[in-house]
Design an enzyme around this catalytic site. Structure first.
Site, PDB file in Angstrom:
ATOM      1  N   CYS A   1      -5.532  -6.770  -5.669  1.00 14.71           N
ATOM      2  CA  CYS A   1      -4.628  -7.992  -6.331  1.00 14.71           C
ATOM      3  C   CYS A   1      -4.213  -8.523  -4.898  1.00 14.71           C
ATOM      4  O   CYS A   1      -3.633  -8.109  -4.049  1.00 14.71           O
ATOM      5  CB  CYS A   1      -3.565  -7.239  -7.215  1.00 14.71           C
ATOM      6  SG  CYS A   1      -4.048  -6.460  -8.596  1.00 14.71           S
ATOM      7  N   CYS A  48      -0.292  -7.806  -3.872  1.00 15.61           N
ATOM      8  CA  CYS A  48       0.267  -6.262  -3.820  1.00 15.61           C
ATOM      9  C   CYS A  48      -0.122  -5.831  -2.502  1.00 15.61           C
ATOM     10  O   CYS A  48      -1.082  -5.842  -1.953  1.00 15.61           O
ATOM     11  CB  CYS A  48      -0.495  -5.688  -4.856  1.00 15.61           C
ATOM     12  SG  CYS A  48      -0.002  -3.760  -4.977  1.00 15.61           S
ATOM     13  N   GLU A  73       4.402   6.885  -1.642  1.00 16.48           N
ATOM     14  CA  GLU A  73       5.672   6.470  -1.885  1.00 16.48           C
ATOM     15  C   GLU A  73       6.182   6.964  -3.348  1.00 16.48           C
ATOM     16  O   GLU A  73       5.123   7.007  -4.291  1.00 16.48           O
ATOM     17  CB  GLU A  73       5.692   4.976  -1.861  1.00 16.48           C
ATOM     18  CG  GLU A  73       5.424   4.365  -0.427  1.00 16.48           C
ATOM     19  CD  GLU A  73       5.568   3.018  -0.289  1.00 16.48           C
ATOM     20  OE1 GLU A  73       6.039   2.466  -1.241  1.00 16.48           O
ATOM     21  OE2 GLU A  73       4.832   2.603   0.489  1.00 16.48           O
ATOM     22  N   CYS A 120       6.111  -1.923  -4.611  1.00 17.09           N
ATOM     23  CA  CYS A 120       4.549  -1.017  -4.273  1.00 17.09           C
ATOM     24  C   CYS A 120       4.037  -1.164  -2.892  1.00 17.09           C
ATOM     25  O   CYS A 120       3.852  -2.363  -2.250  1.00 17.09           O
ATOM     26  CB  CYS A 120       3.775  -1.970  -5.232  1.00 17.09           C
ATOM     27  SG  CYS A 120       3.361  -1.239  -6.718  1.00 17.09           S
ATOM     28  N   CYS A 172      -5.327   1.624  -2.607  1.00 18.42           N
ATOM     29  CA  CYS A 172      -5.796   1.096  -3.964  1.00 18.42           C
ATOM     30  C   CYS A 172      -6.953   0.159  -3.495  1.00 18.42           C
ATOM     31  O   CYS A 172      -6.883  -0.596  -2.828  1.00 18.42           O
ATOM     32  CB  CYS A 172      -4.736   0.451  -4.565  1.00 18.42           C
ATOM     33  SG  CYS A 172      -5.284  -0.282  -6.214  1.00 18.42           S
ATOM     34  N   CYS A 188       9.284   6.529 -10.212  1.00 24.43           N
ATOM     35  CA  CYS A 188       8.015   5.739 -10.130  1.00 24.43           C
ATOM     36  C   CYS A 188       7.115   6.497  -8.923  1.00 24.43           C
ATOM     37  O   CYS A 188       7.398   6.705  -7.979  1.00 24.43           O
ATOM     38  CB  CYS A 188       8.324   4.436  -9.587  1.00 24.43           C
ATOM     39  SG  CYS A 188       6.968   3.272  -9.299  1.00 24.43           S
TER      40      CYS A 188
END
Ligand code: SAH
Length: 347
Positions: free
Chosen positions: A114, A117, A90, A329, A110, A103
């Site tokens: 976290c 997230c 994205e 995100c 990832c 962004c």
């Protein structure tokens, strides 16, 4: 490297030189690539024979916008790009009075884990190449028809977990023959990979380092950010102090406000104590609800901001853009993955 667009200008010139081309050809091809050509045949001033050789030796990949959502609230645009191998990432285009910011993502997924997230839920698939990071800027600009003046590396992925590619991307995007976006217009956000912060400090770039702090005490931070178990927040603060000493650049600290977890006054007091002697900026972020997470947004944003300010810190509350389009995100990629999964299940 079989990706022409990931090459720096000297590397590109050398590759073309090795194919028997004159030195000026490197600059021509570099400029075309950074303009976002869809095919080598668009390179009008490059001989046809070379265009064919390039297409053979270096197949040109361009991302495809498979989804695009435009916020009715503020004009924020979210893109889901499909890459050459079918993976998706994205980017978000945000319109501010001072210019357009894009962004960008640095990895497919990832592995930092976290708790709040969406990008990390299914782990990391792979790193992006420098060209794939750059393409997000080039094609967002082309699609929107508007110039991008600022870049934030705050999309999917951990930039310092893919630092070689990110450093190369920075060099490319900053190049006068390319997009020529100044380092001072670029922010890089990290969850706190200390060796990466050190390396970045050594590079003495003029970009803005953003550190996702989210808690100033080890106990809380380890609960919501597993990275803290490898690189403790105490060491992180030390690394930030050193980074500032080395670069003279003010660091920005991201702080997503989570109800009852990191929004206590004593935590504001601890932040102030740890940041003493280092010019910094604390950016309080209203937590975006992620369906898979039990964490809820804090109601203490204003009080926490006041408490930080009472210690002389600069603290702002981030204006949330694109609230109606899954703009935070990893949410759009997640949705697309889930829908694809559902499609497969029902077959
Ligand atoms: N991996 C990098 C950059 C990507 S995330 C990093 O951790 O900094 C960009 C920012 O969005 C980070 O500060 C991240 O912690 C934050 N973020 C992630 N999920 C969020 C959510 N649900 N609500 C608010 N901020 C979030």
């Amino acid at each position: 490297m079989n990706e022409l667009k990931s090459m720096t200008l000297p590397e590109l010139t050398e590759s073309l030189w090795a194919m028997g081309e004159p030195a000026f050809r490197g600059k021509q091809v570099f400029t075309w690539l950074h303009k976002g050509i869809q095919s080598y045949d668009e390179m009008g001033n490059v001989p046809k024979g070379l265009r064919e050789k390039l297409a053979e030796a270096y197949p040109l990949a361009v991302p495809k916008a498979v989804r695009k959502q435009v916020s009715r609230l503020d004009g924020t645009v979210k893109y889901l790009w499909e890459l050459a191998d079918g993976n998706c990432v994205e980017s978000v285009l945000m319109r501010y009075r001072h210019g357009n910011t894009v962004c960008v993502s640095t990895q497919v997924g990832c592995r930092m884990g976290c708790a709040f997230c969406a990008s990390t839920i299914a782990g990391k698939v792979r790193d992006l190449t420098p060209a794939e990071i750059l393409d997000q800027v080039i094609f967002t600009q082309l699609d929107s028809g508007e110039a991008v003046s600022n870049i934030v590396l705050m999309g999917i992925g951990e930039p310092l977990d893919n630092l070689d590619a990110v450093l190369r991307f920075l060099e490319l995007v900053n190049h006068p023959e390319g997009l020529n976006i100044g380092m001072r217009h670029i922010s890089l956000s990290t969850c706190g990979l200390i060796p990466g912060i050190r390396r970045l400090g050594e590079a003495e770039l003029q970009l803005t380092l953003s550190v996702s702090l989210h808690a100033p005490d080890s106990e809380t931070r380890s609960k919501i950010m597993p990275v803290n178990r490898a690189y403790d927040v105490e060491e992180l603060f030390d690394a930030c102090h050193s980074y500032f000493q080395k670069t003279g650049r003010r660091i920005s600290f991201e702080y997503a406000m989570i109800n009852g977890v990191n929004d206590h006054d004593w935590q504001a007091d601890l932040i102030a104590q740890k940041l003493r002697g280092m010019p910094s900026h604390v950016n309080l972020i209203p937590l975006n609800n992620v369906a898979e997470s039990p964490l809820k947004p804090s109601k203490r944003l204003a009080a926490f901001q006041k408490r930080l300010e009472s210690h002389g810190l600069t603290a702002t509350v981030r204006r949330s853009l694109g609230g109606d389009i899954d703009a935070s995100c990893g949410q759009l990629r997640r949705k697309a993955l889930e829908e694809a999964q559902k499609g497969e299940d029902s077959q």
